[in-house]
Design a protein around this motif. Structure first.
Motif, PDB file in Angstrom:
ATOM      1  N   HIS A   1      37.019  50.742  31.119  1.00 46.94           N
ATOM      2  CA  HIS A   1      38.315  49.789  30.454  1.00 46.94           C
ATOM      3  C   HIS A   1      39.064  49.429  31.359  1.00 46.94           C
ATOM      4  O   HIS A   1      40.030  48.410  31.343  1.00 46.94           O
ATOM      5  N   GLU A   2      39.198  50.202  32.605  1.00 45.27           N
ATOM      6  CA  GLU A   2      40.344  49.879  33.703  1.00 45.27           C
ATOM      7  C   GLU A   2      39.915  48.914  34.789  1.00 45.27           C
ATOM      8  O   GLU A   2      40.587  48.054  35.473  1.00 45.27           O
ATOM      9  N   THR A   3      38.487  48.612  34.529  1.00 43.56           N
ATOM     10  CA  THR A   3      38.007  47.604  35.732  1.00 43.56           C
ATOM     11  C   THR A   3      38.611  46.324  35.883  1.00 43.56           C
ATOM     12  O   THR A   3      38.689  46.013  36.884  1.00 43.56           O
ATOM     13  N   ALA A   4      38.710  45.694  34.639  1.00 40.09           N
ATOM     14  CA  ALA A   4      39.225  44.093  34.960  1.00 40.09           C
ATOM     15  C   ALA A   4      40.569  44.117  35.387  1.00 40.09           C
ATOM     16  O   ALA A   4      40.990  43.225  36.480  1.00 40.09           O
ATOM     17  N   LYS A   5      41.450  45.006  35.150  1.00 33.80           N
ATOM     18  CA  LYS A   5      42.805  45.152  35.667  1.00 33.80           C
ATOM     19  C   LYS A   5      42.827  45.247  37.073  1.00 33.80           C
ATOM     20  O   LYS A   5      43.597  44.888  37.933  1.00 33.80           O
ATOM     21  N   LEU A   6      41.968  46.310  37.224  1.00 35.26           N
ATOM     22  CA  LEU A   6      41.820  46.792  39.043  1.00 35.26           C
ATOM     23  C   LEU A   6      41.326  45.706  39.678  1.00 35.26           C
ATOM     24  O   LEU A   6      41.949  45.327  40.832  1.00 35.26           O
ATOM     25  N   VAL A   7      40.473  44.807  39.278  1.00 35.38           N
ATOM     26  CA  VAL A   7      40.064  43.698  40.026  1.00 35.38           C
ATOM     27  C   VAL A   7      41.279  42.604  40.328  1.00 35.38           C
ATOM     28  O   VAL A   7      41.267  42.169  41.496  1.00 35.38           O
ATOM     29  N   GLN A   8      41.808  42.496  39.223  1.00 36.01           N
ATOM     30  CA  GLN A   8      43.022  41.587  39.539  1.00 36.01           C
ATOM     31  C   GLN A   8      44.019  42.127  40.622  1.00 36.01           C
ATOM     32  O   GLN A   8      44.706  41.476  41.574  1.00 36.01           O
TER      33      GLN A   8
ATOM     34  N   LEU B   1      43.396  44.177  43.069  1.00 37.27           N
ATOM     35  CA  LEU B   1      42.954  44.177  44.360  1.00 37.27           C
ATOM     36  C   LEU B   1      42.969  42.851  44.799  1.00 37.27           C
ATOM     37  O   LEU B   1      43.199  42.665  45.983  1.00 37.27           O
ATOM     38  N   HIS B   2      42.838  41.864  44.037  1.00 41.08           N
ATOM     39  CA  HIS B   2      42.614  40.404  44.645  1.00 41.08           C
ATOM     40  C   HIS B   2      44.212  40.089  44.864  1.00 41.08           C
ATOM     41  O   HIS B   2      44.387  39.389  45.792  1.00 41.08           O
ATOM     42  N   LYS B   3      45.208  40.669  44.218  1.00 44.10           N
ATOM     43  CA  LYS B   3      46.488  40.311  44.525  1.00 44.10           C
ATOM     44  C   LYS B   3      46.947  40.899  46.060  1.00 44.10           C
ATOM     45  O   LYS B   3      47.864  40.508  46.669  1.00 44.10           O
ATOM     46  N   ARG B   4      46.067  41.967  46.516  1.00 42.69           N
ATOM     47  CA  ARG B   4      46.363  42.607  47.738  1.00 42.69           C
ATOM     48  C   ARG B   4      45.764  41.746  48.905  1.00 42.69           C
ATOM     49  O   ARG B   4      45.724  42.221  49.854  1.00 42.69           O
ATOM     50  N   GLY B   5      44.964  40.621  48.637  1.00 39.61           N
ATOM     51  CA  GLY B   5      44.341  40.028  49.355  1.00 39.61           C
ATOM     52  C   GLY B   5      42.959  40.452  49.828  1.00 39.61           C
ATOM     53  O   GLY B   5      42.294  40.168  50.810  1.00 39.61           O
ATOM     54  N   LEU B   6      42.169  41.381  49.035  1.00 39.43           N
ATOM     55  CA  LEU B   6      41.091  41.966  49.284  1.00 39.43           C
ATOM     56  C   LEU B   6      39.916  41.124  48.562  1.00 39.43           C
ATOM     57  O   LEU B   6      39.933  40.773  47.546  1.00 39.43           O
ATOM     58  N   LYS B   7      38.719  41.123  49.280  1.00 36.28           N
ATOM     59  CA  LYS B   7      37.603  40.374  48.743  1.00 36.28           C
ATOM     60  C   LYS B   7      36.807  41.454  48.115  1.00 36.28           C
ATOM     61  O   LYS B   7      36.437  42.437  48.849  1.00 36.28           O
ATOM     62  N   ILE B   8      36.075  41.195  47.154  1.00 34.44           N
ATOM     63  CA  ILE B   8      35.466  42.083  46.308  1.00 34.44           C
ATOM     64  C   ILE B   8      33.928  41.872  46.085  1.00 34.44           C
ATOM     65  O   ILE B   8      33.744  40.593  45.664  1.00 34.44           O
ATOM     66  N   TYR B   9      32.877  42.715  46.343  1.00 31.55           N
ATOM     67  CA  TYR B   9      31.812  42.421  46.114  1.00 31.55           C
ATOM     68  C   TYR B   9      30.951  43.680  45.028  1.00 31.55           C
ATOM     69  O   TYR B   9      31.599  44.693  45.253  1.00 31.55           O
ATOM     70  N   ILE B  10      29.980  43.185  44.679  1.00 26.02           N
ATOM     71  CA  ILE B  10      29.064  44.236  43.722  1.00 26.02           C
ATOM     72  C   ILE B  10      27.851  44.383  44.716  1.00 26.02           C
ATOM     73  O   ILE B  10      27.302  43.443  44.902  1.00 26.02           O
ATOM     74  N   LEU B  11      27.432  45.679  44.887  1.00 25.31           N
ATOM     75  CA  LEU B  11      26.071  45.896  45.484  1.00 25.31           C
ATOM     76  C   LEU B  11      25.356  46.928  44.513  1.00 25.31           C
ATOM     77  O   LEU B  11      26.005  48.077  44.173  1.00 25.31           O
ATOM     78  N   SER B  12      24.407  46.185  44.071  1.00 22.57           N
ATOM     79  CA  SER B  12      23.417  47.216  42.968  1.00 22.57           C
ATOM     80  C   SER B  12      21.925  47.062  43.159  1.00 22.57           C
ATOM     81  O   SER B  12      21.642  46.167  43.958  1.00 22.57           O
ATOM     82  N   GLY B  13      21.504  48.011  42.777  1.00 25.85           N
ATOM     83  CA  GLY B  13      19.850  48.319  42.703  1.00 25.85           C
ATOM     84  C   GLY B  13      19.493  47.658  41.226  1.00 25.85           C
ATOM     85  O   GLY B  13      18.031  47.660  41.598  1.00 25.85           O
TER      86      GLY B  13
END
Length: 697
Positions: A513-520, A522-534
């Motif tokens: 439930h907290e994932t969407a807010k966290l992504v926002q 982290l983006h505000k901090r200027g971080l680039k975000i990736y998903i790495l999955s099998g």
């Protein structure tokens, strides 16, 4: 003062050597063994006292509890530091007694001092010769010797105590490893397994299992070997190893992997690999053989202390030539470095304890420094961004039945079942306040579905293959719907009553439930975000688009995950990786900073530098806030170390200041640095107490 005592000491030494030399060889061996045994016994007792009564001062009870749960054993390095710190403290006592009452003790003080620092001098001389760089530890050793030779016995001994106390602080911030990861990956095999011998199931000790044996596996068991299915059908959860979000249906001819979980069904498996030869154990071998980036990473305070060493030595040499030995000795004791290596770890410990109270265990304090430079955050998908249990997305009905009826019969069939699909269906029924009766009869069809009798009706719930096996046809719209769901990474559970399909239950990956807010955030901090999955391409892409994540990598093997992290690093990125599974362990080791969650596999929490104890990704944003505070305070501590030392050096050349001024400025700088390092934790504790009082009233 000491010169007249040298002949006496020499005579005592020669007499002792003569007595020992006259002993028989057997007696010498006995004496040597007895002495070694006694010393080991004393040392073990001393180490226990340090761990029990001294170490708790370096952290709060909460942090110690978290370390016991997620971290591990005392390292040999810290045992040696404890030993030398104890000797340094005892040696300071000898110096004080020698100065005040018994001058003869100063000889013992000098010999013990040499015993303590010679290994440090040797190691740092090797670094000087091989790497052409001077470390602060070498400078500190020289400072101790020069002070002793100059007659400042107590000061030399105290410097040694300060240095080893700083080493102790640093050791308390470094990472612990519970055990060799190969042992973790070898799992904890069952005491025995059921082996098919001449058509009869026989319990055989796991240690006696041979390649080519046929073992029997039932629902709920963890697969203990790598092998091939020769009989049976089963649903297997292998996300911890492969990253696939949904259970996989397997039958004759398919491979099974050690450490995966048999959710439903019964299998006969031909053993191909056991123990350390399994695929899971091979990941452990890669981990144990891989060079760990963090083992070569020095704390910032120690790096800066090293950088001040050569300028300080140069200034001391210049003072010797221009203002005399008193000024040179004063500069040698300006000791920028000891303030830095003392206040740096103490500042780190303050923030490690603050993090612990926020539900964040930072096992390796150096990661706080590195996190400040992170520009890329890479998440594993299954189990990290998402929950293991799926959720019901949509219910589709057909052949004149209603959606509520479809869910009713699905929940009736899954009554008291405990696998993830059953829990998702029962949870949806509870949310809709559906009342359903337990089935009259239950017949679990191995692998793909369940058949029950409810109020005289035969209800079947399972996969499309199960429906085909039961000779139940699927309408065209259901087949199209199944294809659309597969493209998105969803799965469909078919529901039939009396040989007629009445609808489907669509199961979707459940985001935290907290994932969407966290992504926002982290983006505000200027971080680039990736998903790495099998997991497969479509479900991974769907999650990335749903969350607004910058990019993703799908269908990546465990070794491939580490390669992708390395590729990002080669592009100049500083990478933080967040993962929870066995398949994430190599990538966790490769990343600049590695994070896992409580409840993840033991391998993941062992490999990670940081564990989010409260199992919430929202703590990641809180962690970045803590890192900002840590770095601001660290800069302030370094400033407090530099200013007094710089003023002293200027005073030596301008006003010919000597040792008394050096002692004053050193004490002021050290006190200011330490006070600043401790202030955040003291402030945090005061705020905590105030909050508790407010809550109580």
């Amino acid at each position: 003062m000491l010169i007249p005592l040298i002949p006496v000491i020499a005579k005592i030494f020669l007499a002792g050597s003569a007595v020992y030399g006259a002993m028989a060889v057997v007696k010498k061996t006995k004496v040597r063994k007895k002495v070694i045994y006694s010393l080991k016994k004393v040392d073990n007792r001393y180490q226990q006292i340090v761990q029990k009564h001294f170490d708790p001062f370096f952290g709060t009870d909460l942090r110690h509890q978290q370390i016991e749960n997620f971290s591990g054993e005392y390292t040999d390095k810290e045992v040696v530091i404890n030993r030398r710190l104890g000797l340094a403290i005892a040696n300071t006592g000898l110096a004080i007694l020698g100065e005040m009452y018994y001058p003869s003790l100063l000889v013992a003080n000098g010999l013990l001092l040499l015993y303590i620092i010679l290994p440090m001098i040797y190691r740092n001389l090797k670094i000087l010769i091989q790497e052409k760089r001077i470390k602060f530890r070498f400078f500190a050793s020289l400072s101790v010797l020069v002070n002793y030779i100059s007659g400042f016995y107590v000061i030399g001994s105290l410097i040694l105590v300060v240095v080893f106390f700083a080493f102790k602080l640093a050791a308390r911030t470094e990472e612990y490893s519970r055990k060799s990861l190969i042992d973790t990956f070898a799992l904890q095999p069952p005491d025995s397994v059921w082996v098919l011998v001449d058509g009869v199931e026989v319990a055989v000790p796991f240690s006696q299992l041979q390649i080519g044996d046929f073992i029997i596996l039932n629902a709920g068991q963890t697969v203990p070997v790598d092998g091939c299915i020769v009989q049976g059908i089963a649903s297997i959860d292998q996300h911890m190893l492969t990253g696939e979000s949904q259970p996989v249906e397997k039958t004759v001819g398919d491979k099974v992997l050690a450490s995966t979980l048999l959710l439903a069904g019964k299998l006969q498996v031909r053993v191909e690999k056991t123990g350390t030869a399994t695929g899971a154990a091979q990941i452990g071998k890669i981990l144990n053989n891989a060079a760990n980036y963090h083992s070569f990473c020095e704390a910032r305070s120690e790096r800066m202390a090293d950088q001040t060493t050569l300028p300080t030595l140069s200034a001391s040499a210049l003072a010797w030539l221009t203002v005399g030995s008193g000024g040179a000795l004063a500069i040698l004791n300006s000791d920028f470095g000891s303030s830095m290596i003392f206040s740096g770890p103490l500042n780190m410990l303050s923030y490690l304890n603050i993090a612990s109270h926020g539900g964040i265990l930072v096992k390796d304090g150096r990661s706080l420094e590195i996190l400040h430079t992170i520009d890329t955050v890479v998440f594993d998908k299954t189990g990290t961004l998402t929950l293991e249990q799926p959720e019901v997305g949509h219910i589709h009905s057909c052949n004149g039945w209603t959606e509520q009826q479809v869910l009713y019969y699905a929940a009736t069939a899954e009554y008291r079942q405990s696998h993830p699909i059953a829990r998702a269906i029962l949870s949806a029924a509870k949310q809709q306040s559906l009342e359903y009766l337990p089935p009259d009869e239950v017949d679990y069809e191995i692998g793909f579905g369940i058949r029950v009798i409810c109020q005289g009706k035969a209800v079947r719930v399972g996969s499309a293959r199960f429906m085909a096996q039961e000779l139940i046809s699927l309408p065209a719209e259901i087949i199209e719907q199944q294809q659309r769901c597969q493209e998105k990474g969803y799965s469909l559970v078919m529901v039939a009553v009396d040989k007629q399909l009445i609808g489907t239950v669509e199961l979707q990956t459940q985001l935290r439930h907290e994932t969407a807010k966290l992504v926002q955030q982290l983006h505000k901090r200027g971080l680039k975000i990736y998903i790495l999955s099998g997991d497969h391409q479509q479900p991974t892409q769907h999650i990335a688009e749903r969350l607004g994540i910058d990019d993703f990598f799908a269908e990546v093997l465990p070794e491939g995950k580490a390669n992708i992290i390395n590729k990002l690093q080669q592009e100049g990125r500083k990478v933080c990786f967040v993962g929870d599974g066995i398949n994430d362990a190599i990538a966790l080791r490769q990343a600049d900073v590695s994070i896992s969650l409580r409840g993840a596999t033991t391998v993941a929490t062992d490999s990670a530098q940081i564990v989010l104890v409260s199992q919430s990704l929202q703590q990641l944003n809180q962690l970045f806030d803590i890192v900002e505070g840590f770095n601001t305070n660290q800069n302030r501590s370094l400033l407090f170390a530099f200013v007094p030392g710089g003023m002293l050096i200027a005073g030596v050349f301008l006003f010919h200041l000597e040792m008394p001024a050096a002692l004053v400025t050193y004490s002021v700088g050290l006190a200011a640095s330490l006070g600043n390092a401790l202030y955040p934790l003291l402030k945090f504790n005061q705020q905590n107490e105030a909050t508790k009082k407010n809550n109580a009233t």
